[in-house]
Every structure is written in structure tokens, then in C-alpha cells.
Write a protein that holds these residues in place. Sequence first.
Motif, PDB file in Angstrom:
ATOM      1  N   TRP A  57      -4.643 -55.363 -66.580  1.00 18.39           N
ATOM      2  CA  TRP A  57      -3.180 -55.293 -66.719  1.00 18.39           C
ATOM      3  C   TRP A  57      -2.635 -53.886 -66.823  1.00 18.39           C
ATOM      4  CZ3 TRP A  57      -1.833 -59.342 -64.623  1.00 18.39           C
ATOM      5  CH2 TRP A  57      -2.432 -60.570 -64.900  1.00 18.39           C
ATOM      6  N   TRP A  60      -5.546 -51.858 -63.045  1.00 18.16           N
ATOM      7  CA  TRP A  60      -5.374 -52.534 -61.753  1.00 18.16           C
ATOM      8  C   TRP A  60      -3.900 -52.696 -61.419  1.00 18.16           C
ATOM      9  CZ3 TRP A  60      -3.232 -57.571 -61.149  1.00 18.16           C
ATOM     10  CH2 TRP A  60      -3.243 -58.044 -59.828  1.00 18.16           C
ATOM     11  N   TRP A  61      -3.118 -53.115 -62.398  1.00 19.93           N
ATOM     12  CA  TRP A  61      -1.709 -53.344 -62.118  1.00 19.93           C
ATOM     13  C   TRP A  61      -1.024 -52.061 -61.660  1.00 19.93           C
ATOM     14  CZ3 TRP A  61       1.178 -57.350 -61.075  1.00 19.93           C
ATOM     15  CH2 TRP A  61       2.563 -57.163 -61.020  1.00 19.93           C
ATOM     16  N   VAL A 170      -0.658 -63.718 -57.117  1.00 25.05           N
ATOM     17  CA  VAL A 170      -0.424 -62.315 -56.781  1.00 25.05           C
ATOM     18  C   VAL A 170      -0.175 -62.178 -55.286  1.00 25.05           C
ATOM     19  CG1 VAL A 170      -1.360 -59.989 -57.010  1.00 25.05           C
ATOM     20  CG2 VAL A 170      -1.976 -61.727 -58.673  1.00 25.05           C
ATOM     21  N   TRP A 350      10.018 -53.386 -59.816  1.00 25.68           N
ATOM     22  CA  TRP A 350       8.683 -53.508 -60.407  1.00 25.68           C
ATOM     23  C   TRP A 350       8.028 -52.151 -60.594  1.00 25.68           C
ATOM     24  CZ3 TRP A 350       6.183 -57.113 -62.989  1.00 25.68           C
ATOM     25  CH2 TRP A 350       6.748 -58.380 -63.011  1.00 25.68           C
ATOM     26  N   SER A 354       6.996 -50.988 -64.247  1.00 28.11           N
ATOM     27  CA  SER A 354       5.583 -50.731 -64.499  1.00 28.11           C
ATOM     28  C   SER A 354       5.339 -49.296 -64.967  1.00 28.11           C
ATOM     29  CB  SER A 354       4.765 -50.996 -63.230  1.00 28.11           C
ATOM     30  OG  SER A 354       4.972 -52.327 -62.808  1.00 28.11           O
TER      31      SER A 354
END
Lengths: 444, 328, 149
Positions: A57, A60-61, A170, A350, A354
Motif C-alpha cells: 500500500w 507498490w501503490w 485494480v 489519485w 497519493s
Amino acid sequence: MSKFELTRFPLIKNLLKNRYPQLAVFVLMLAGFLFAITAGFVGTPVGSHNFSIVFVWIAWWAILILVAVPFFGRGWCAVCPIPVVGDWLQRGAVLEPAPKMSKWLNLRVPAKFRNMWMQNISFTLVALFSSVILTTPVVTSVVLAAMLFLSIGLSLVFERRAFCRYLCPVGGFIGLYAQTAPLELRVKDKNVCAHCAGKPCYNGSELGSGCPWDVFPGGLTKNTYCGLCMECLRTCPHDNIAINLRPFSADLAKPSAKLDETFKAFIMLGASLVYAYVLMGSNGSVKLVAYSVFSPAWFGYAAGFLAVIFGILPGLFWLSVKFGAIKTSSPGKQFTTAATALIPLGLMFWVAFSLSFVLTNATYIFAAISDPLGLGWNLFGTAATAWQPMLSSLVAPTQTLALVGGLAWSARTAQKSAPQAGISSVPVIVYCLAATFLMLWLLL
Amino acid sequence: MKPSELLTRIVITVFNLGVVALSLALWAQTPLIHARIAEGGGWSPNVIQAKVGEPLHLKFTSDDVMHGFSVGQMEMQPVDIEPGKVSETTLTFTKPGIYTFFCTRWCGLNHWRMRGTVKVTGSETGTPEPVTPPLYVSLGLDLDKPHPVPFAPAGRPSAANGQKLAASLLNARFTTPDYYRSHAPAQLFDNLRSTGLSDSQRWDLVATVWQSNTTPAGLAEGKQLFAQNCAACHGEFGGGNGVFADDLAAAGTASMQTMNGDMAMSMQTPADFTNPQRMLGASPALLQGKILRGGMGTGMPMWGTIFTHEQIWNVIAYLYSFQFDYPK
Amino acid sequence: MRPYAILFLLVLAGLVVAFAPLPAHFSAPVARTFHVEASQFAYQPGEISVNPGDKVTIELVSTDVVHGLYVDGYGVSVKADPGQNATLTFVADKSGSFRLRCNVTCGAMHPFMVGKLNVGANTWLYRSLALASLGIFSVFVLARTTKME
């Protein structure tokens, strides 16, 4: 629109065409994936110090949403370890071609499921439980393991990659946003495909599988459903497959105008707004509610979440489209065509969202890589790294840049797609502006 | 099957299963003592075996919030246990017996329930100390009987003022530690009736006597122990209004409903040490009993296995400083 | 040439909106004390506002488990156990909006335990809103000029 063919370089082409480099990446990824699942089950239950949470999370995210999707589209899907085990079983081999007759059921996915709706539902489910999934290693592991087993199970029942194409939570949004990426897989000359006998890229050959994503490369016009798995590059007998660099958002010029993809855009836009409020805001009680899954208050939160993504955002957009209607054509078509403008907007929402938690929590990566299971190891000497937000003075300016850039990008997209929908672009642009104002207010 | 296919399959299987198996094996070989909040299960394991004279090496991790580890009545630096991290300590016990280990960082309303035991076996190295019953037992005090005094000093009694009167007027009996420990301040105030001093002068004298039974170092230790262990409920300034006071009251209301109004067994709001009626009627022996034994279901933990007697006397001395003005 | 000139002007306007110094808002610095209660997973009050130059004292009161308070952008922090309040004092010499974040792991939602410190007006938000509007304006202007070409 100029394109630049990357596969004209023999090195790049051979690296992609040869099975072994990708296989090596797959095996490493799979090992990391299995390790993450193991870590979630046996490692510390403290999310911020467990490899599964930190590497899925945060690390990788961050790579996915800040690098892979914007610049490589479905690049992640090309190396994703989740479907490979199912692939191998389905094919009955790691390297060898699939037998003529499949050992498994090899069913075709029913037509009513051959769209993005299942992915919309799976993403929404993950989103509703995200406060628990994001913070609890065991739950993350259960979700990861469930994805692995679902993909294996679906590979044995259905043909090709049913999980990636129709269920992966995803995969849906990566496909949607991959349309904006400056990278594509296309055929060099459609006439070659038209005259190609046997279509090995779709049906498979001695050299590789028929398109696992159930796409005929000769008909590819957008990135949404091409998983960049490179099988067609290997099977094409005419050397007609190319990987091209291209301008950003090239696929958006021709809106696909599908309701499932349109709702994917609303789900992503709405989820980023809700997360910005719930996770980044200073309202603590709503965080507790979001975390207390299945409590009465959580059902209220879930209802609110669903109302935003399926009611308020599409509803207001519908009004904007109605308001700007110039030609009388199918309102559904107008709605889905105009919603193309929301694709770059959602992607940049996003990115902005993020940035705030990835940079804030990046130091957990250093601690977790040295002590991935929380057992007191210090593999790389970084186990004691204290939590400390990174580059925090850059977060707000970068978020503004992403959101304002995303807004301009979506406005430009609206100007191009609105005439095709027979509406004025102005109400759509006002809608995007209002959403951007809201996101700026929530994040800054 | 081609050799390359076979080889690839073997490499993939061995590598991937190896990663999982190796991590599971390493995990299984690392025994950790897990700390969780009491509602989440407390210590796991909560019983530790040890042998006299043999170093006991312990590794801890917390599964939720910040905790700490210490063994009661033992000279040791408490070990902080951070979530997701591992901390270690080595202990050596010189006497056999059952020791209580406890959480040293407040981790919620039920923080004090996070306790476990270390069972130390082996032969005694020295001669066993004779066991003496605590003072409240030998005095026959009823710890649960209310002990209010009907009167209170008009102002805050000042030990400094009392000091000026002390030399000439005090009966030697009143200055002994035995007298201090077994009498409430109000009893000394009564006993000073014959001196002919004013009420406020007598209270000042009481303050002086109480202060003479402490040392600055003892008060400082009492203050520190109070802040770490008591203030979360009783309040930083002893007012009975610590951060958990409301939770305790709410838990009390809830428990009264489930226990048919049995007040004796319900959680109560913490004692207010700034209340003179309450504090001036309590002798150090009574307070010692309450601290040693705990409040029996009221939410007041028992500290008998955790604090040494000296520590308890120092906490008690500090509690009276909420009533009396001691010169710095 | 014309579209490039317009583009140049628009970029210049964007830079002005983003970076132009604003007339300083004068207020005599004062000492301000805030009593902030920390519990899983919120600060109460969740937002505190001061003027630039103020001497800010935060008394942190943890009401359930050990919490911390880290001021993003300032890099200062304090930790408090329940029953043992702790104070943090600093001079609010950077203006803007900063997140307060818990820096002692305090449970599952710990990474999202945030509050806000507002030092003066949140000018970056206003600048960003203006930039967003300017962005839209630019899109319209550029669309018109390219159409005319």
C-alpha cells in the motif's frame, strides 16, 4: 499525432520478445507477492511495520499510481504476478505452448459479464473496506491470497485471463487510465492482419499463447484492454506488432462511450474525494467509523460513499450534460461520451491524493525492508529508521501542479469530446473545475 | 517435456516455496513476548519461567500501541515496547518466587490489567526474609469503610508556619514514624486540642509533622510514581479528574446496571486527593492498604506485587502534599 | 508566433499567481496556548489557527494510549502518555497550513491520525484555486487562438 516505435531497436524488441526476461521478473514478483502474503499472516499485526502493508500500500501503490499508470499504462499488468500461476496451469506449461485441446473447462465468459461492471463492483467493495484492508496486515494478506486463488480458479474454468479482464479490482482503473499513457501496443499495418491466416496472435501458436486478454491486436484502438503481456509480439508471424511512444491521452480522442467505463471514472473520482476527506482530513470520528466495518455507523458511511460515487457525482454530471445539450441525440451516449473528460481528472486526483500519504509514510519502507516480519531483524541496517515525513514542503506545490494540470488536461479533453457528444463543453468544464476546487480544499 | 521446461518448473517451484518456507521457519524460531491491550488479550505468554541465577533473555514486541515491561519490586529500567518493533532485556533473579510483570505505559482504561508472572525456581541463595503483615492488617483497619472528617482547615495548612511552633509544643510521641503511619491528620489535629493553639495553627503543625516523615527525595519519587501510575485516573493534580475519570464513571454506570446495583463491585470515579474531608481522615496505614490491595472492583488496581513498601510510603507522602503546603 | 506569445503570457500569469509576494499581514506576535486532546485517532480540537510570528504552546493530553504530535513543515514534535501531559513550544514563523500527525504508533488508523495547524491565511489554497481558474481560462484562450490560426 506522431508516434515513435520503440520496438525498432533490436535490444528492446528482443528483451520483450524473449520469454526469459519477463519470466524472471514474474518469478521475482511472485516470490515477493507470496512473501507479502506470508508476512501479513505471521508478521507483526502492526500495519505500518509489516512488509505486506508497507510494500503493497505504500511502495507498490506509489509506483503504480505515480509512475506505472501515468507513463506506462498497463505496464504493471505486464509484470503482475497474480495471474501467472493460473496461466501456467491453464497452459499446462511454463515455457511450452498450450496443447491444442485444453485440459481444463476452457469456457467462454458469459456475454453479460464481458465488461467492466464486475471490476467496478470489486473495486467498490475494496474501497468500502479500505480502512481495514489498508491498515491490517492479515486482511491485506487475505485479499492478496483471494486474488491469487480467484485468478487461478477462473483460469481453470474460463479461457484466457478472465480474472484480469473482468474481475481484478485494480485492472479496471489501470485500463481506464492507460488510455492517457504515452505508451501503446499496436499493429504496424492493419492490412497485414486482415490478410493473416489463422491469426496466431489471437488463437495462439507454437510460439506463444493467443491473446490472454481476449483482444485481437489487429483491431486495437485503445489501451484499455491490452495487458502488454507481449504474447502477440511473440506469436505474430509477420513482425507486425509494435510498442510505440505516443502523445499523452491519445486514446481519449475517440471516446469509447461505454457506461461501465464511465462509471469506473465516477468510482475513481468519488473514491479519491472521499479518501481525501476521510483519511487526510482532521475529522477523527469519521476515521473510526470507516474503520469499524459492519457497525451501524459504518453502514451509514458505506451508504454515503455509494451515494457519492453512484448518485451525486454522476447525477451532477448528468445535469451538466443536460444543461449543455446542443444537439438532440441519445442522452446516454452524450453522458458517456462527455465523461471522457473525467479520465485525466480522476488520474490526477489519485496522483495528488497519493502524494500526500506516500511521501509522508515513505520512511516505513526503510524500516520494513530491514525487518519485514517485525521479528527484530536488521537485514540492511535500516530497521531503526524513525518515521519522518519526506519532502513535506514539496507535497502541496506538487499536488497543486497535479490537480491544476489535470484540470487543464480534462478541460482540453472535454473540448474535444463535447462536440462528438453534441453538447457544449462549458458545463462539463465547470463540473471539473468544481471538483478540482473541492479536492484542492480537501488536500491543502 | 523439454529439459528447459522441466528445469524452469523446478527453479520456479523451489524458489517460490523456498521464500515462503524460509520466512516461516525463521518466524517459528523467534519466540517473542507479544504485548496487546488488555481487551486484546494482554501479554502472550503471560507466564514466564526462570531459574535463580540464570540470565533470562526476553524479546518483546507490541501488536497494537505503545507498551512497556517491568517486573514488580525489582530494580530495573522499564523496557519500552513499540508497535511492530522488537525490544530486548536480560534479567537475573536472585531469589525464587512468583514475580509480577506489568505494563509501564498507559494503554487504555484497562492498562493495569496487563500483568503476568515470572515463576522463578531454584534454591534460595540467602536466608528468607520473615513475612510481616502490612500495617493496616495489624491495626485491623476496614479499608472499605468511609472515613470522612466533619471539619476541614480554613486554608491550606503550611508546614513552614507549623515549623515555628513545633519546637516547644510537640509531644515527642507525635513525631515518631509509628504515630504518623497509624494516624490520620485529623486525629493529630484532635490530639493537639490541649495545646490551646488556634485551629489554623494546629493544622500547620499537622502539616509540619507530616512533612517531617518525608524527604525531598522520597517526595520526588512519590511524585514520579504518581505521574506514571496514578495521574491517568486521579489527575495530574490529584483532583480525581484524570483522563480516564469519565470512562471509569461510564463503566461504573454500566456495571451497576448489570450487577443489580451492587455498589461495592462497581467501577467508581477515582478518589479526589484534594478533598480535605476525605484525605485528612485517612491514615497512611489506610492509604497503604488501599494501594497494596486495590479497590476490589472499583477500577483501582492492586499494587502490592508491583511497588516496594518504600515506594508505597513515598507515594502516600506525595498524596498528602495535595493537602499540605510543604516548603520547597 | 501569436499563440506562443499568449502561452508565454499565461505561463507568466501562472508564475505571478503562484509566487508573487502578498502584502504582509501585520499582527503583533502573541503567545498562544492550546490544550490538545489526543485520542484514537483524532486531535481535539482538530484544527488550530495562529498568526505568523506567534509563540505557540501546545499542551498535549493523551486520553487513551501514548500519542505524539508532529508538526509537518516545522519538524518539531512531542509525545504524551495518559496522565503525563507534555508541552511543545515553537514560534510559528512559517505561514500556511500544516498537518499535525501522530508520531507514536497508536493503533490501526494511526497513519491517518491528523490535525491541522493554520498559520495565518491558507494562501497556498487561494493561490491554487486561482491557478485552477487560470488553467481553465488558458484552455479556453488557447483553444480559441488555435482555432483562429
